[in-house]
Design a protein around this motif. Structure first.
Motif, short mmCIF file in Angstrom:
data_model
loop_
_atom_site.label_atom_id
_atom_site.label_comp_id
_atom_site.label_asym_id
_atom_site.label_seq_id
_atom_site.Cartn_x
_atom_site.Cartn_y
_atom_site.Cartn_z
N UNK A 169 26.60 -9.31 -43.42
CA UNK A 169 25.76 -8.12 -43.77
C UNK A 169 25.35 -8.38 -45.17
N UNK A 170 25.64 -9.43 -45.83
CA UNK A 170 25.32 -9.44 -47.35
C UNK A 170 23.58 -9.32 -47.52
N UNK A 171 22.64 -9.95 -47.00
CA UNK A 171 21.35 -9.64 -47.32
C UNK A 171 20.62 -9.09 -45.96
N UNK A 172 21.25 -8.31 -45.10
CA UNK A 172 20.69 -7.62 -44.07
C UNK A 172 20.13 -6.40 -44.39
N UNK A 173 19.10 -6.15 -44.02
CA UNK A 173 18.32 -4.80 -44.21
C UNK A 173 17.89 -4.23 -42.85
N UNK A 174 17.85 -2.90 -42.65
CA UNK A 174 17.51 -2.39 -41.53
C UNK A 174 16.33 -1.57 -41.64
N UNK A 175 15.19 -1.75 -40.42
CA UNK A 175 14.11 -1.04 -40.50
C UNK A 175 13.94 -0.12 -39.21
N UNK A 176 14.12 1.20 -39.28
CA UNK A 176 13.98 1.94 -38.19
C UNK A 176 12.73 2.53 -37.91
N UNK A 177 11.86 2.57 -36.83
CA UNK A 177 10.64 3.04 -36.70
C UNK A 177 10.99 4.59 -35.85
N UNK A 207 20.56 8.43 -37.13
CA UNK A 207 21.94 8.52 -37.45
C UNK A 207 22.65 7.04 -37.61
N UNK A 208 24.03 7.02 -37.83
CA UNK A 208 24.75 5.88 -37.87
C UNK A 208 24.62 5.01 -36.69
N UNK A 209 24.72 5.67 -35.52
CA UNK A 209 24.58 4.90 -34.08
C UNK A 209 23.23 4.12 -34.10
N UNK A 210 22.24 4.70 -34.57
CA UNK A 210 20.88 4.02 -34.39
C UNK A 210 20.97 2.75 -35.54
N UNK A 211 21.53 2.97 -36.64
CA UNK A 211 21.76 1.68 -37.47
C UNK A 211 22.81 0.82 -36.92
N UNK A 212 23.73 1.16 -36.18
CA UNK A 212 24.66 0.02 -35.58
C UNK A 212 23.95 -0.47 -34.46
N UNK A 213 23.01 0.16 -33.50
CA UNK A 213 21.84 -0.50 -32.83
C UNK A 213 21.41 -1.56 -33.37
N UNK A 214 20.61 -1.15 -34.51
CA UNK A 214 19.72 -2.11 -35.14
C UNK A 214 20.50 -3.52 -35.55
N UNK A 242 20.66 4.46 -47.99
CA UNK A 242 21.77 3.65 -47.93
C UNK A 242 22.64 3.91 -46.97
N UNK A 243 23.23 2.99 -45.98
CA UNK A 243 24.16 3.17 -45.10
C UNK A 243 25.33 2.25 -45.67
N UNK A 244 26.56 2.98 -45.43
CA UNK A 244 27.86 2.08 -46.00
C UNK A 244 28.58 1.68 -44.79
N UNK A 245 28.94 0.48 -44.79
CA UNK A 245 30.01 -0.01 -43.59
C UNK A 245 31.23 -0.24 -44.28
N UNK A 304 36.84 -3.23 -48.76
CA UNK A 304 35.72 -4.14 -48.38
C UNK A 304 34.57 -3.11 -47.89
N UNK A 305 33.71 -2.86 -48.52
CA UNK A 305 32.49 -2.08 -48.19
C UNK A 305 31.14 -2.52 -48.26
N UNK A 306 30.05 -2.43 -47.47
CA UNK A 306 28.91 -3.03 -47.70
C UNK A 306 27.85 -2.17 -47.75
N UNK A 307 26.91 -2.01 -48.46
CA UNK A 307 26.05 -0.81 -48.55
C UNK A 307 24.61 -1.68 -47.98
N UNK A 308 24.06 -1.16 -46.80
CA UNK A 308 23.04 -1.78 -46.29
C UNK A 308 21.68 -0.66 -46.41
N UNK A 309 20.61 -1.36 -46.93
CA UNK A 309 19.32 -0.47 -47.18
C UNK A 309 18.73 -0.15 -45.62
N UNK A 310 18.52 1.08 -45.32
CA UNK A 310 17.92 1.48 -44.09
C UNK A 310 16.55 2.15 -44.41
N UNK A 311 15.42 1.35 -44.11
CA UNK A 311 14.03 1.79 -44.28
C UNK A 311 13.59 2.53 -42.96
N UNK A 312 13.21 4.05 -43.15
CA UNK A 312 12.74 4.53 -42.05
C UNK A 312 11.07 4.78 -42.11
#
Length: 200
Positions: A72-80, A94-101, A126-129, A135-143
Protein backbone atom coordinates in the motif's frame (compact mmCIF):
# COMPACT_ATOMS: atom_id res chain seq x y z
CA UNK A 1 -10.49 -0.21 35.41
CA UNK A 2 -7.40 -1.92 34.02
CA UNK A 3 -7.92 -4.70 31.51
CA UNK A 4 -5.91 -6.90 29.15
CA UNK A 5 -7.22 -6.96 25.58
CA UNK A 6 -7.72 -10.38 24.04
CA UNK A 7 -8.09 -8.97 20.52
CA UNK A 8 -7.38 -5.79 18.57
CA UNK A 9 -9.95 -3.04 19.19
CA UNK A 10 -9.31 -0.07 16.91
CA UNK A 11 -9.25 3.15 18.88
CA UNK A 12 -8.56 1.35 22.16
CA UNK A 13 -5.56 -0.93 21.66
CA UNK A 14 -4.17 -4.18 20.31
CA UNK A 15 -4.25 -7.78 21.51
CA UNK A 16 -2.33 -8.26 24.81
CA UNK A 17 -2.24 -4.49 25.51
CA UNK A 18 -3.04 -3.44 29.07
CA UNK A 19 -5.40 -0.46 28.93
CA UNK A 20 -7.59 1.58 31.23
CA UNK A 21 -11.32 1.83 30.42
CA UNK A 22 -14.43 3.01 32.20
CA UNK A 23 -15.87 0.39 34.54
CA UNK A 24 -19.18 0.15 32.67
CA UNK A 25 -17.51 -0.34 29.29
CA UNK A 26 -15.24 -3.05 30.70
CA UNK A 27 -17.77 -4.95 32.82
CA UNK A 28 -20.81 -4.62 30.58
CA UNK A 29 -19.25 -5.03 27.15
CA UNK A 30 -15.57 -5.97 26.79
CA UNK A 31 -15.35 -8.71 29.42
CA UNK A 32 -18.74 -10.43 28.71
CA UNK A 33 -18.00 -10.32 24.94
CA UNK A 34 -14.68 -12.11 25.56
CA UNK A 35 -12.68 -9.16 24.19
CA UNK A 36 -10.79 -8.53 27.46
CA UNK A 37 -10.01 -9.81 30.96
CA UNK A 38 -9.42 -7.89 34.19
CA UNK A 39 -5.71 -7.11 34.57
CA UNK A 40 -5.12 -8.80 37.92
CA UNK A 41 -1.57 -9.49 39.13
CA UNK A 42 -1.85 -13.17 38.12
CA UNK A 43 -3.32 -12.27 34.68
CA UNK A 44 -0.37 -9.91 34.09
CA UNK A 45 2.10 -12.69 35.06
CA UNK A 46 0.44 -15.11 32.65
CA UNK A 47 0.48 -12.44 29.92
CA UNK A 48 4.23 -11.79 30.43
CA UNK A 49 4.93 -15.54 30.23
CA UNK A 50 2.83 -15.92 27.07
CA UNK A 51 4.51 -12.93 25.42
CA UNK A 52 7.94 -14.44 26.15
CA UNK A 53 6.89 -17.66 24.46
CA UNK A 54 5.26 -15.84 21.56
CA UNK A 55 8.19 -13.55 20.68
CA UNK A 56 8.90 -15.41 17.42
CA UNK A 57 5.24 -15.57 16.51
CA UNK A 58 4.83 -11.83 17.18
CA UNK A 59 7.87 -11.03 15.07
CA UNK A 60 6.44 -13.13 12.23
CA UNK A 61 3.09 -11.29 12.53
CA UNK A 62 4.87 -7.95 12.40
CA UNK A 63 6.87 -9.02 9.33
CA UNK A 64 3.63 -10.10 7.60
CA UNK A 65 2.03 -6.75 8.47
CA UNK A 66 5.05 -4.93 7.03
CA UNK A 67 4.74 -6.91 3.78
CA UNK A 68 1.06 -5.95 3.50
CA UNK A 69 1.91 -2.33 4.29
CA UNK A 70 4.56 -2.34 1.54
CA UNK A 71 1.85 -3.18 -1.02
CA UNK A 72 0.00 0.00 0.00
CA UNK A 73 3.07 2.22 -0.02
CA UNK A 74 2.20 4.39 -3.03
CA UNK A 75 -1.47 3.53 -3.31
CA UNK A 76 -4.03 6.32 -3.50
CA UNK A 77 -7.77 5.83 -3.72
CA UNK A 78 -10.21 7.86 -5.79
CA UNK A 79 -13.91 7.51 -5.09
CA UNK A 80 -16.62 9.01 -7.28
CA UNK A 81 -19.77 9.93 -5.38
CA UNK A 82 -22.99 11.75 -6.17
CA UNK A 83 -22.70 15.37 -5.10
CA UNK A 84 -25.20 18.19 -4.61
CA UNK A 85 -24.64 21.67 -6.04
CA UNK A 86 -22.90 22.86 -2.82
CA UNK A 87 -20.24 20.06 -2.98
CA UNK A 88 -21.95 18.01 -0.25
CA UNK A 89 -22.26 14.26 -0.84
CA UNK A 90 -25.55 12.38 -0.89
CA UNK A 91 -24.64 10.05 2.00
CA UNK A 92 -20.96 9.65 2.93
CA UNK A 93 -17.78 7.81 1.97
CA UNK A 94 -16.97 5.08 4.51
CA UNK A 95 -14.14 2.66 5.37
CA UNK A 96 -16.06 -0.12 3.56
CA UNK A 97 -15.95 1.90 0.31
CA UNK A 98 -12.21 2.42 0.71
CA UNK A 99 -11.74 -1.33 1.29
CA UNK A 100 -13.72 -2.04 -1.92
CA UNK A 101 -11.55 0.37 -3.92
CA UNK A 102 -8.37 -1.24 -2.53
CA UNK A 103 -9.70 -4.67 -3.52
CA UNK A 104 -10.15 -3.39 -7.11
CA UNK A 105 -6.44 -2.49 -7.02
CA UNK A 106 -5.61 -6.05 -5.95
CA UNK A 107 -5.02 -5.38 -2.25
CA UNK A 108 -7.39 -7.05 0.17
CA UNK A 109 -7.86 -5.14 3.40
CA UNK A 110 -10.44 -5.86 6.09
CA UNK A 111 -12.60 -2.74 6.44
CA UNK A 112 -12.52 -3.20 10.24
CA UNK A 113 -8.84 -2.23 10.36
CA UNK A 114 -9.40 0.98 8.38
CA UNK A 115 -10.13 4.13 10.36
CA UNK A 116 -11.25 7.43 8.92
CA UNK A 117 -13.89 10.01 9.61
CA UNK A 118 -17.01 9.80 7.51
CA UNK A 119 -16.48 11.98 4.46
CA UNK A 120 -19.40 14.21 3.49
CA UNK A 121 -17.74 16.66 1.04
CA UNK A 122 -15.54 16.36 -2.04
CA UNK A 123 -11.81 16.73 -1.38
CA UNK A 124 -8.77 14.71 -0.25
CA UNK A 125 -8.70 12.89 3.10
CA UNK A 126 -6.60 10.25 4.90
CA UNK A 127 -7.64 6.70 5.73
CA UNK A 128 -5.39 4.81 8.16
CA UNK A 129 -4.94 1.03 7.79
CA UNK A 130 -3.90 -0.60 11.08
CA UNK A 131 -2.08 -3.84 10.14
CA UNK A 132 -0.26 -4.17 13.46
CA UNK A 133 0.27 -2.02 16.50
CA UNK A 134 3.61 -0.91 15.04
CA UNK A 135 2.59 -0.97 11.38
CA UNK A 136 0.07 1.58 10.11
CA UNK A 137 -0.33 3.02 6.61
CA UNK A 138 -1.96 6.30 5.61
CA UNK A 139 -3.82 6.17 2.31
CA UNK A 140 -4.89 9.39 0.56
CA UNK A 141 -8.58 9.19 -0.38
CA UNK A 142 -9.76 11.65 -3.01
CA UNK A 143 -13.50 12.09 -3.36
CA UNK A 144 -14.66 13.42 -6.72
CA UNK A 145 -18.08 14.29 -8.09
CA UNK A 146 -19.57 11.38 -10.04
CA UNK A 147 -22.07 13.76 -11.63
CA UNK A 148 -19.58 16.55 -12.49
CA UNK A 149 -20.99 17.14 -15.99
CA UNK A 150 -24.52 17.29 -14.56
CA UNK A 151 -23.39 19.80 -11.91
CA UNK A 152 -21.56 21.94 -14.48
CA UNK A 153 -24.69 22.03 -16.67
CA UNK A 154 -26.78 22.90 -13.61
CA UNK A 155 -24.37 25.71 -12.65
CA UNK A 156 -24.37 27.05 -16.24
CA UNK A 157 -28.19 26.98 -16.29
CA UNK A 158 -28.29 28.84 -12.96
CA UNK A 159 -25.80 31.40 -14.28
CA UNK A 160 -27.85 31.93 -17.45
CA UNK A 161 -31.03 32.21 -15.37
CA UNK A 162 -29.40 34.80 -13.10
CA UNK A 163 -28.15 36.77 -16.13
CA UNK A 164 -31.64 36.68 -17.73
CA UNK A 165 -33.21 37.85 -14.46
CA UNK A 166 -30.68 40.68 -14.17
CA UNK A 167 -31.39 41.69 -17.76
CA UNK A 168 -35.15 41.64 -17.09
CA UNK A 169 -34.67 43.80 -13.98
CA UNK A 170 -32.53 46.26 -15.98
CA UNK A 171 -35.16 46.50 -18.73
CA UNK A 172 -37.90 47.01 -16.14
CA UNK A 173 -35.87 49.82 -14.51
CA UNK A 174 -35.30 51.50 -17.89
CA UNK A 175 -39.01 51.23 -18.74
CA UNK A 176 -39.89 52.69 -15.33
CA UNK A 177 -37.46 55.59 -15.88
CA UNK A 178 -39.01 56.28 -19.32
CA UNK A 179 -42.53 56.24 -17.83
CA UNK A 180 -41.49 58.67 -15.09
CA UNK A 181 -39.99 61.08 -17.65
CA UNK A 182 -43.10 61.01 -19.93
CA UNK A 183 -45.67 62.48 -17.45
CA UNK A 184 -43.31 65.39 -16.64
CA UNK A 185 -43.31 66.36 -20.34
CA UNK A 186 -47.11 66.24 -20.41
CA UNK A 187 -47.34 68.46 -17.30
CA UNK A 188 -45.17 71.11 -18.98
CA UNK A 189 -47.37 71.14 -22.11
CA UNK A 190 -50.69 71.53 -20.24
CA UNK A 191 -50.21 75.15 -18.95
CA UNK A 192 -49.38 76.36 -22.47
CA UNK A 193 -52.64 74.84 -23.77
CA UNK A 194 -54.56 76.74 -21.08
CA UNK A 195 -52.80 80.07 -21.82
CA UNK A 196 -53.68 80.08 -25.50
CA UNK A 197 -57.48 80.71 -25.06
CA UNK A 198 -56.78 83.51 -22.53
CA UNK A 199 -54.75 85.41 -25.15
CA UNK A 200 -57.75 85.43 -27.55
Amino acid sequence: MEIILKEDIIGLGYKNDIVNVKNGYGRNYLIPAGKAVIATASAKKILAENLKQQVHKLERLKAEAEKKAEKLKDVAVEIAARVSSNDMLYGSVTAAMVADELEKKGVEVDRKIITMRDIKKIGTYDAVVHFHKEVEVKIPVTVIAENAAELAAEAAARKAEAAAKKNEEKQAEEAEATEEAAPEAEVEETPQAEEAPAAE
